[in-house]
Scaffold this motif. Structure first.
Motif, PDB file in Angstrom:
ATOM      1  N   ARG A 193     -28.279   2.835 -81.573  1.00  0.00           N
ATOM      2  CA  ARG A 193     -29.263   3.888 -81.839  1.00  0.00           C
ATOM      3  C   ARG A 193     -30.090   3.493 -83.058  1.00  0.00           C
ATOM      4  N   VAL A 194     -31.205   4.197 -83.231  1.00  0.00           N
ATOM      5  CA  VAL A 194     -32.108   3.884 -84.347  1.00  0.00           C
ATOM      6  C   VAL A 194     -31.732   4.722 -85.568  1.00  0.00           C
ATOM      7  N   LEU A 238     -31.280   5.818 -90.275  1.00  0.00           N
ATOM      8  CA  LEU A 238     -31.562   4.527 -90.897  1.00  0.00           C
ATOM      9  C   LEU A 238     -30.496   4.265 -91.963  1.00  0.00           C
ATOM     10  N   GLY A 268     -32.296   1.501 -94.994  1.00  0.00           N
ATOM     11  CA  GLY A 268     -33.692   1.423 -94.553  1.00  0.00           C
ATOM     12  C   GLY A 268     -33.875   0.778 -93.196  1.00  0.00           C
ATOM     13  N   MET A 269     -32.758   0.422 -92.534  1.00  0.00           N
ATOM     14  CA  MET A 269     -32.863  -0.295 -91.257  1.00  0.00           C
ATOM     15  C   MET A 269     -32.338   0.560 -90.107  1.00  0.00           C
ATOM     16  N   PRO A 270     -32.808   0.276 -88.886  1.00  0.00           N
ATOM     17  CA  PRO A 270     -32.236   0.954 -87.723  1.00  0.00           C
ATOM     18  C   PRO A 270     -30.719   0.773 -87.703  1.00  0.00           C
ATOM     19  N   LEU A 292     -28.379   0.083 -85.543  1.00  0.00           N
ATOM     20  CA  LEU A 292     -27.760  -1.096 -84.912  1.00  0.00           C
ATOM     21  C   LEU A 292     -28.051  -2.375 -85.710  1.00  0.00           C
ATOM     22  N   LEU A 293     -29.261  -2.481 -86.248  1.00  0.00           N
ATOM     23  CA  LEU A 293     -29.603  -3.666 -87.054  1.00  0.00           C
ATOM     24  C   LEU A 293     -28.736  -3.707 -88.316  1.00  0.00           C
ATOM     25  N   SER A 316     -25.965  -6.543 -89.350  1.00  0.00           N
ATOM     26  CA  SER A 316     -26.134  -7.219 -90.645  1.00  0.00           C
ATOM     27  C   SER A 316     -24.877  -7.073 -91.498  1.00  0.00           C
ATOM     28  N   GLY A 371     -37.909   0.982 -94.915  1.00  0.00           N
ATOM     29  CA  GLY A 371     -37.553   2.204 -94.185  1.00  0.00           C
ATOM     30  C   GLY A 371     -38.776   2.862 -93.567  1.00  0.00           C
ATOM     31  N   PHE A 418     -39.874   1.037 -90.393  1.00  0.00           N
ATOM     32  CA  PHE A 418     -39.090   1.342 -89.188  1.00  0.00           C
ATOM     33  C   PHE A 418     -39.363   2.768 -88.691  1.00  0.00           C
ATOM     34  N   LEU A 448     -27.822 -14.264 -92.714  1.00  0.00           N
ATOM     35  CA  LEU A 448     -28.378 -12.947 -93.026  1.00  0.00           C
ATOM     36  C   LEU A 448     -29.866 -13.035 -93.374  1.00  0.00           C
TER      37      LEU A 448
END
Lengths: 69, 492
Positions: free
Chosen positions: A24-25, A28, A31-33, A35-36, A40, B210, B213, B278
């Motif tokens: 899912r997105v 956040l 600051g990232m979705p 899943l990303l 990570s 952020g 996105f 990374l």
């Protein structure tokens, strides 16, 4: 398998489960979705776990086995 | 002549100088040329293996895939975790076995483990065939970078040919030493450019990562996650698994591990390389930043995303620096690939067929094979076609077919016969060829399967056929009475 070696299964499970349970997105994370961020942070977990495995593995104790069994 | 071209050509000249200078003071025999005399410390082995992370596949393909596909691009982070964990246990026994027997190439390893020169030739052919699309990928990226970063003053074809000549020249002279020296320059420049672009572009256009996105999610809902069909979670996990099994099956990765001074350095890489991987995040950020700023790139043009947004944002001298970093991501890995392919042909195809060839003769042939292999790759590159990621996924499918036979050879008692090893690789590669040439998918092959399984990476089909062949043919060709000596022989 020694207990510390089985630690390596943690990031393996994280990689294989992530796309199913974390797909899912929102929200956040860093600051990232979602899943990303999951994938990570799994890389960071991999590095930490493998550093622990390396430190505890008797194969890495003693003098280095160099070229020249 | 603009500043961008000057920077790119200065970098190419510097790489050529470093690459040619690397052979000074070395008696360039076959072992020096291919595996650096097995004298590389942890740092250089790290850079040679990390070089695999920063190729044009990542620089252009990674940003392009994030731009064009969104969420499915995250698979590149996933296989980084798994393949470095695998390397901790996979590479040391391979290194040990190769070091004891002074092996210099991947086919040497297979031939020795299975006591079968014919298997060595087959593995060499598979490796050479798989390395061609990998080299094409680097050359294609090189052409794009030089052409775009020079504002089309230099054509893609001219850029590709210049890069190919530079790679060929220093591979012929310095072998792996040239790759080791230029890896240092490459990784410093590429990391700097990746981090700068990955942070600057989201802040410049959106006010933060952020916010970027959030804007993409608002404009293209669901783009940043995996779709329910197609490149779904099932596709992602199966692609991660295939890429993991294939990562160390590349002939040049074998050579990089052979070049280590000891096995401890190989184990150290297992916890350092994931952090290095990374850095891919910053490359993804560039691709995502381009989604709303340079919309409309389709098909193979998605690989241009990084340069399109850079040219829309920066002065030519900055674009030149980015182009210089990009050139290095093609030339340095390209040199490792070319050296591996030339070694395979000379040492493992020409050598066994000309039984009395001396080491001096083989290295001469290897050096002559470098321009020949490059010529073939150049021809395919100029034919155009697929995206960078599509090219790599096909090549990965080819080398992954070697994994089951390799894994069996590392077991205490190898249950696989040499006939089964030969048959399973042939079946696996034939399956990859049929599936790739006919563009078949699991859904078209098995329409009766549940929807969830239809998204499996089609490479899994080839790998399954490969393993089944391995089991069945081993059972049929095993000779119980003579199993003891044969197994001992295989273990060496």
């Amino acid at each position: 398998m020694s207990w510390f070696r089985s630690l390596a299964l943690l990031p393996v499970a994280s990689v294989l489960l992530g796309p199913f349970v974390g797909n899912r997105v929102a929200p956040l994370v860093l600051g990232m979705p979602f899943l990303l961020a999951w994938m990570s942070l799994t890389l960071v977990l991999t590095s930490v776990v493998m550093a622990i495995v390396y430190r505890l593995d008797p194969a890495n104790a003693g003098p280095e086995h160099a070229v020249g069994e | 002549m603009n500043i961008s071209i000057v920077l790119i050509f200065f970098t190419i000249a510097l790489v050529l100088w470093l690459g040619l200078r690397a052979q000074r003071g070395k008696d360039m025999n076959l072992e020096q040329w291919t595996v650096g005399g097995r004298g590389f410390g942890t740092a250089i082995v790290f850079l040679l293996m990390a070089g695999e992370i920063y190729t044009t596949f990542v620089f252009l393909g990674g940003s392009g895939y994030a731009y064009g596909h969104g969420g499915p691009a995250y698979y590149m982070l996933g296989y980084g975790s798994l393949c470095f964990i695998l390397s901790y246990w996979l590479l040391p026994p391979i290194w040990r076995y190769a070091q004891q027997r002074k092996l210099v190439s991947q086919p040497d390893f297979f031939a020795a483990k299975y006591d079968s020169p014919a298997l060595g030739i087959l593995v060499a052919v598979v490796g050479a065939v798989a390395l061609i699309p990998y080299l094409v990928l680097q050359l294609r990226g090189l052409g794009i970078i030089v052409s775009v970063a020079s504002y089309s003053v230099i054509s893609s074809t001219q850029g590709t040919v210049i890069g190919a000549l530079v790679i060929t020249a220093y591979v012929m002279v310095s072998g792996i030493h040239g790759s080791a020296w230029t890896s240092v320059l490459k990784d410093i420049l590429v990391m700097g450019v990746a981090i700068f672009l990955g942070l600057y572009l989201p802040f410049h256009y959106y006010g933060g990562i952020g916010h970027m996105f959030e804007a993409i999610e608002q404009a293209k809902p669901g783009f940043l996650a995996l779709p329910a069909k197609g490149e779904s979670a099932v596709w992602m996990v199966s692609t991660i698994l295939l890429s993991t099994l294939g990562f160390y099956m590349w002939p040049h990765m074998f050579m990089a591990s052979f070049s280590a001074k000891g096995e401890r350095g190989l184990r150290k890489n297992a916890f350092v390389l994931p952090i290095y991987q990374l850095m891919l995040l910053f490359i993804f950020f560039v691709g995502f930043a381009a989604v709303l700023q340079v919309p409309g790139l389709k098909g193979a043009d998605i690989d241009l995303a990084l340069f399109k947004i850079s040219m829309a944002t920066f002065d030519p001298w900055v674009v030149g620096l980015i182009g210089a970093a990009g050139v290095l991501t093609a030339i340095v890995p390209g040199s490792m690939i070319l050296m591996a392919a030339a070694t395979l042909v000379a040492n493992n195809i020409y050598g066994p067929l000309r039984a009395r060839s001396s080491q001096i003769r083989i290295i001469s042939v290897a050096r002559l094979m470098a321009p020949a292999v490059m010529g073939v790759a150049l021809w395919f590159t100029l034919q155009g076609g697929q995206t960078i990621v599509a090219l790599l996924l096909m090549a990965y499918s080819l080398v992954t077919q070697l994994f089951p036979v390799l894994l069996a050879s590392l077991l205490r008692v190898n249950p696989v016969t040499k006939v089964a090893a030969f048959a399973s690789i042939l079946v696996g590669e034939a399956a990859v060829a049929v599936l790739s040439l006919n563009k078949l998918s699991v859904a078209t092959l098995f329409p009766f399967l549940p929807d969830a399984l239809k998204d499996l990476n089609v490479g899994m089909v080839a790998l399954t056929l490969n393993v089944l062949t391995l089991i069945v043919v081993s059972a049929l060709t095993r000779a119980p009475r003579h199993a003891g000596p044969r197994l001992q022989q295989q273990q060496g």
